[in-house]
Design a protein around this motif. Structure first.
Motif, PDB file in Angstrom:
ATOM      1  N   ALA A 236      -2.011   2.213  -0.135  1.00  0.00           N
ATOM      2  CA  ALA A 236      -2.498   1.559  -1.343  1.00  0.00           C
ATOM      3  C   ALA A 236      -1.308   1.212  -2.239  1.00  0.00           C
ATOM      4  CB  ALA A 236      -3.468   2.475  -2.079  1.00  0.00           C
TER       5      ALA A 236
ATOM      6  N   VAL B  18      -1.188  -2.368   0.033  1.00  0.00           N
ATOM      7  CA  VAL B  18      -2.515  -2.963   0.073  1.00  0.00           C
ATOM      8  C   VAL B  18      -3.108  -2.925  -1.336  1.00  0.00           C
ATOM      9  CG1 VAL B  18      -4.810  -2.825   1.109  1.00  0.00           C
ATOM     10  CG2 VAL B  18      -2.792  -2.179   2.462  1.00  0.00           C
TER      11      VAL B  18
ATOM     12  N   ARG C 187       1.442   1.427   5.884  1.00  0.00           N
ATOM     13  CA  ARG C 187       0.433   0.735   5.078  1.00  0.00           C
ATOM     14  C   ARG C 187      -0.195   1.771   4.157  1.00  0.00           C
ATOM     15  NH1 ARG C 187       0.612  -1.488   9.978  1.00  0.00           N
ATOM     16  NH2 ARG C 187       0.621  -3.749  10.143  1.00  0.00           N
TER      17      ARG C 187
ATOM     18  N   TRP D  58      -9.159  -1.984   0.969  1.00  0.00           N
ATOM     19  CA  TRP D  58      -9.078  -0.952   2.002  1.00  0.00           C
ATOM     20  C   TRP D  58     -10.446  -0.296   2.055  1.00  0.00           C
ATOM     21  CZ3 TRP D  58      -3.922   1.132   3.489  1.00  0.00           C
ATOM     22  CH2 TRP D  58      -4.000   2.076   4.519  1.00  0.00           C
TER      23      TRP D  58
END
Length: 129
Positions: free
Chosen positions: A9, A47, A7, A52
């Protein structure tokens, strides 16, 4: 079947997907051996910006988070600590090389034990194969 879920950005992943999939697969192969290459699964979860947070604040460039699924029996081996350390180092090295060294200190790798009686592939429990 080892699986790696990263996971990160979305902005960090765009355009780097192929390099990450190849590099993370190589990191798994370096520990387990060439036999595992065709079984290693890598999933990149991008994401979107603004989704986040750390410490109650939105973070635009968070360090990657990794979930590594590993067979529970591997954790019972005498060399389990060495195996996990090599996997963590290889995964972190790949992410730092592709996404930038600045991320290295924050890369989180979590190992998830997979029990054969609680994992199914193609509708059949792995332990029954």
């Amino acid at each position: 079947m080892p699986h790696v879920i990263v996971r990160a950005a979305e902005a960090q992943l765009v355009g780097r997907e192929a390099e990450l999939v190849a590099g993370l697969t190589d990191a798994v192969v370096d520990v387990y051996g060439e036999w595992v290459r065709d079984q290693a699964v890598v999933v990149l979860v991008a994401v979107p910006a603004g989704r986040w947070g750390i410490g109650g604040r939105i973070i635009d460039t968070p360090p990657p988070m990794v979930e590594f699924g590993i067979n529970e029996r591997a954790l019972a081996r005498d060399d389990a600590t060495e195996i996990l350390a090599r996997l963590a180092a290889g995964i972190t090295d790949c992410l730092a090389r592709v996404l930038g060294e600045a991320h290295r200190p924050g890369v989180l790798v979590e190992f998830r034990a997979q029990h054969a009686d609680r994992t199914a592939l193609g509708g059949t429990l792995v332990s029954a194969r």
